[in-house]
Scaffold this motif. Structure first.
Motif, PDB file in Angstrom:
ATOM      1  N   GLU A  15      -2.916  -2.240  -6.717  1.00  0.00           N
ATOM      2  CA  GLU A  15      -2.358  -2.978  -5.571  1.00  0.00           C
ATOM      3  C   GLU A  15      -3.011  -4.347  -5.451  1.00  0.00           C
ATOM      4  N   THR A  43       0.839  -1.206   0.000  1.00  0.00           N
ATOM      5  CA  THR A  43       0.000   0.000   0.000  1.00  0.00           C
ATOM      6  C   THR A  43       0.874   1.256   0.000  1.00  0.00           C
ATOM      7  N   LYS A 103      -7.482  -0.869  -6.019  1.00  0.00           N
ATOM      8  CA  LYS A 103      -7.314  -2.032  -5.138  1.00  0.00           C
ATOM      9  C   LYS A 103      -8.503  -2.930  -5.464  1.00  0.00           C
ATOM     10  N   ASP A 151      -7.156  -0.341   2.671  1.00  0.00           N
ATOM     11  CA  ASP A 151      -6.112   0.063   1.738  1.00  0.00           C
ATOM     12  C   ASP A 151      -6.603   1.179   0.818  1.00  0.00           C
TER      13      ASP A 151
HETATM   14 MG   LIG Z   1      -2.075  -3.192   1.324  1.00  0.00          MG
END
Ligand SMILES: [Mg+2]
Ligand SMILES: Nc1ncnc2c1ncn2[C@@H]1O[C@H](COP(=O)(O)OP(=O)(O)OP(=O)(O)O)[C@@H](O)[C@H]1O
Length: 252
Positions: free
Chosen positions: A121, A25, A46, A60
């Motif tokens: 991510e 992150t 994400k 996140d």
């Molecule tokens: Mg993360």
């Protein structure tokens, strides 16, 4: 594995790691912030997050937004959030949801429409079950974007990094490099392996280590985004990251 998609969904870079909690992150946010500061229109994505609920700034997606200053709703950055601290496939199942790669990709389409490129991510590492049929690595392959590996700087990282590299190479995901991260509790003077880890990872993987992110001071509100950006710029070679995205946005 779900049906392959013919072309890149969007130019971008997939930030994976050797494990959960290695600093994906932080690194995703720092890369996005650094490229945006240079005028590149990059967003953050994400695709699936688990282990926290939205609203307290702990997910996140919320951390990515606060560290980059990107104005976006966290539900757009992370369309699938599950409370259970389990691998995404199981966390989803526990909420009565069956994830598919196709649905995950289509839930990202507002981001694909808004930005020129995305810094994505991952969840955990590459061999983490994302759906019933796909590991995170299969999802990266479907997105057809290169990966960057975040690895701990300390003891054990050579094994984890080389395993991650070989898994990605086996399924044909290009890797642009490795970033070593001094996660919490890493003290350079009590881990003699740190001095040689980057060099050995380069030797055994044939990849470049783009730098080592030092341990950052934590404020009670989290990390200071300016400190993160400055520290990242000083420690990490951004050129291969910038080039990997520029090549894609130019259709190369
Ligand atoms: Mg993360
Ligand atoms: N360079 C650093 N200095 C200090 N703390 C760090 C650093 N990198 C990461 N951390 C801390 O370590 C923890 C794990 O980092 P982070 O959340 O970025 O990992 P992750 O790989 O994204 O984890 P997840 O698999 O849950 O997504 C966090 O509490 C983060 O604030």
């Amino acid at each position: 594995m779900s049906k392959a998609i013919d072309k890149t969904i969007i130019p971008g870079l997939f930030i994976t790691g050797t494990d959960t909690g290695v600093g994906k992150t932080i690194v995703t946010a720092a890369i996005a912030a650094a490229l945006r500061a240079e005028g590149m229109d990059v967003g953050v994505w994400k695709p699936v997050q688990s282990g926290e609920t939205m609203g307290r700034g702990m997910t996140d997606a919320e951390r990515l937004l606060s560290l980059t200053g990107i104005q976006e709703r966290p539900e757009v950055v992370a369309p699938f959030t599950f409370e259970a601290p389990l691998t995404p496939m199981l966390a989803a199942k526990q909420s009565g949801v069956t994830l598919t790669v196709r649905e995950i990709i289509s839930a990202g389409s507002p981001l694909v429409d808004h930005y020129q490129a995305l810094i994505v991510e991952g969840a955990g590492g590459v061999a983490v079950p994302l759906t019933e049929e796909a590991f995170v690595a299969d999802f990266i392959a479907e997105l057809r974007i290169p990966a960057l590996i975040v690895a701990r700087s300390g003891l054990g990282t050579i094994n984890h990094t080389i395993l991650t590299v070989s898994y990605l190479e086996r399924i044909g995901v290009p890797i642009i490099g490795v970033i070593m991260n001094d996660i919490e509790h890493t003290e350079s003077n009590d881990d003699p392996s740190i001095a040689m880890n980057a060099e050995l990872i380069e030797r055994y993987s044939g990849l470049k280590v783009l730098g080592r992110l030092p341990r950052l001071p934590r404020l009670h509100t989290g990390f200071n985004s300016e400190t993160l950006l400055e520290t990242f710029r000083a420690a990490i070679n951004l050129a291969p990251i910038r080039d990997a995205i520029t090549v894609q946005t130019m259709g190369g």
